[in-house]
Design a protein around this motif. Structure first.
Motif, PDB file in Angstrom:
ATOM      1  N   TYR A  20       0.910  -1.121  -0.251  1.00  0.00           N
ATOM      2  CA  TYR A  20       0.048  -0.242   0.211  1.00  0.00           C
ATOM      3  C   TYR A  20       0.905   1.466  -0.169  1.00  0.00           C
ATOM      4  O   TYR A  20       0.537   2.201  -0.936  1.00  0.00           O
ATOM      5  N   ASN A  21       1.795   1.235   1.055  1.00  0.00           N
ATOM      6  CA  ASN A  21       2.781   2.434   0.929  1.00  0.00           C
ATOM      7  C   ASN A  21       3.417   2.696  -0.314  1.00  0.00           C
ATOM      8  O   ASN A  21       3.589   3.725  -1.037  1.00  0.00           O
ATOM      9  N   GLY A  22       3.842   1.757  -1.036  1.00  0.00           N
ATOM     10  CA  GLY A  22       4.666   1.733  -2.123  1.00  0.00           C
ATOM     11  C   GLY A  22       3.828   2.155  -3.217  1.00  0.00           C
ATOM     12  O   GLY A  22       4.212   3.074  -3.988  1.00  0.00           O
ATOM     13  N   LEU A  23       2.582   1.685  -3.442  1.00  0.00           N
ATOM     14  CA  LEU A  23       1.712   2.017  -4.486  1.00  0.00           C
ATOM     15  C   LEU A  23       1.383   3.479  -4.051  1.00  0.00           C
ATOM     16  O   LEU A  23       1.102   4.333  -5.090  1.00  0.00           O
ATOM     17  N   MET A  24       1.024   3.970  -3.010  1.00  0.00           N
ATOM     18  CA  MET A  24       0.734   5.349  -2.911  1.00  0.00           C
ATOM     19  C   MET A  24       1.850   6.207  -3.155  1.00  0.00           C
ATOM     20  O   MET A  24       1.777   7.379  -3.648  1.00  0.00           O
ATOM     21  N   GLU A  25       3.104   5.896  -2.858  1.00  0.00           N
ATOM     22  CA  GLU A  25       4.324   6.681  -3.191  1.00  0.00           C
ATOM     23  C   GLU A  25       4.221   6.837  -4.766  1.00  0.00           C
ATOM     24  O   GLU A  25       4.508   8.069  -5.234  1.00  0.00           O
ATOM     25  N   VAL A  26       4.184   5.641  -5.328  1.00  0.00           N
ATOM     26  CA  VAL A  26       4.227   5.875  -6.829  1.00  0.00           C
ATOM     27  C   VAL A  26       3.064   6.744  -7.233  1.00  0.00           C
ATOM     28  O   VAL A  26       3.153   7.637  -8.252  1.00  0.00           O
ATOM     29  N   GLY A  27       1.950   6.416  -6.758  1.00  0.00           N
ATOM     30  CA  GLY A  27       0.482   7.351  -7.373  1.00  0.00           C
ATOM     31  C   GLY A  27       0.765   8.715  -6.995  1.00  0.00           C
ATOM     32  O   GLY A  27       0.376   9.566  -7.998  1.00  0.00           O
ATOM     33  N   GLY A  28       1.537   9.146  -5.989  1.00  0.00           N
ATOM     34  CA  GLY A  28       1.594  10.359  -5.727  1.00  0.00           C
ATOM     35  C   GLY A  28       2.797  11.024  -6.612  1.00  0.00           C
ATOM     36  O   GLY A  28       2.435  12.239  -7.059  1.00  0.00           O
ATOM     37  N   TYR A  29       3.746  10.166  -6.802  1.00  0.00           N
ATOM     38  CA  TYR A  29       4.558  10.943  -7.831  1.00  0.00           C
ATOM     39  C   TYR A  29       3.990  10.937  -9.332  1.00  0.00           C
ATOM     40  O   TYR A  29       4.203  11.896  -9.893  1.00  0.00           O
TER      41      TYR A  29
END
Length: 83
Positions: A20-29
């Motif tokens: 989840y944290n990884g996907l949120m980081e990618v999505g935010g970028y």
């Protein structure tokens, strides 16, 4: 990106939370780069990822309801027939 609720995140496993944290980081970028077309796909993956935690939250609510019902019956606040 839309975050999952605190209650849902609290019921995620460590592996789910890491993903989840990884996907949120990618999505935010992607959003910062104005690539909302790609961020949408990441959000869809997040929505799928959190489904098991949502089910766990629902089950906790159902268990709490069962405990409340048992308490009310055991303490004479509700007849078994009133269920």
């Amino acid at each position: 990106m839309r975050h999952a609720s605190v209650q849902v995140r609290g019921l995620m496993t460590k592996d789910e939370m890491d993903r989840y944290n990884g996907l949120m980081e990618v999505g935010g970028y992607l959003e910062e780069q104005n690539r909302h077309d790609l961020a949408h796909h990441v959000q869809t993956e997040i929505d799928i990822l959190i489904l098991p935690a949502i089910d766990r939250l629902k089950e906790k609510g159902r268990e709490r309801d069962r405990e409340n019902l048992r308490y009310m019956i055991d303490n004479g606040l509700l007849d078994e027939d009133d269920e």
